[in-house]
Design a protein around this motif. Sequence first.
Motif, PDB file in Angstrom:
ATOM      1  N   GLU A 186      44.168  25.130  65.270  1.00  7.69           N
ATOM      2  CA  GLU A 186      44.527  25.741  63.996  1.00  7.69           C
ATOM      3  C   GLU A 186      43.682  25.075  62.915  1.00  7.69           C
ATOM      4  OE1 GLU A 186      48.409  26.513  61.139  1.00  7.69           O
ATOM      5  OE2 GLU A 186      48.509  24.950  62.671  1.00  7.69           O
ATOM      6  N   THR A 236      45.280  30.203  60.292  1.00  5.14           N
ATOM      7  CA  THR A 236      46.584  30.673  59.829  1.00  5.14           C
ATOM      8  C   THR A 236      46.579  31.018  58.348  1.00  5.14           C
ATOM      9  OG1 THR A 236      47.264  28.365  59.688  1.00  5.14           O
ATOM     10  CG2 THR A 236      47.990  29.592  61.608  1.00  5.14           C
ATOM     11  N   THR A 249      47.820  22.003  66.416  1.00  4.39           N
ATOM     12  CA  THR A 249      48.293  22.611  65.179  1.00  4.39           C
ATOM     13  C   THR A 249      47.947  21.724  63.992  1.00  4.39           C
ATOM     14  OG1 THR A 249      50.477  21.603  65.390  1.00  4.39           O
ATOM     15  CG2 THR A 249      50.184  23.798  66.347  1.00  4.39           C
TER      16      THR A 249
END
Length: 149
Positions: free
Chosen positions: A39, A60, A6
């Motif tokens: 991500e 995202t 992430t």
Amino acid sequence: EKVVITADPNKGEYESDMVTILTLLAIKGLNQKVSCVAEILTAEQVTNAKRAGADEIIQTNKIASSIMANCLFKQGGVEPLLNLLEELDGSKMAFRSAASFKGKNFKEAAEELLSEEIVLLGIKRGLDTIVNPPNNFQIKEHDLLLIMK
């Protein structure tokens, strides 16, 4: 088997993407076979993440921008999208070879897949994904079917 990387919310977008890419390189250096989902916050770094070994990339910021733009143009446009995302939890969306549907149209393929309790959402042709094409859209051998089980 699988690693999810992430973005670091404490860093700027560019710096966060650089850390993600370095992490990808380190993981793939240790185990080339491990599947990596990364991500990435900036469109410019997607290619670098792929080169570093990302098997899947989640942008995202792109998703959030899409939702916000939908709010601008459609009153109440967010709630149906969020409801859909909740419904998809546990469902499996995937791409499936369209070779056995070559020459059929979208409607014919959708009806055939429904008999298997599979919903046909769209077609991926090359780099383009066409969601809910017209019923007469012809399927080609090298297309991929976007399905939900």
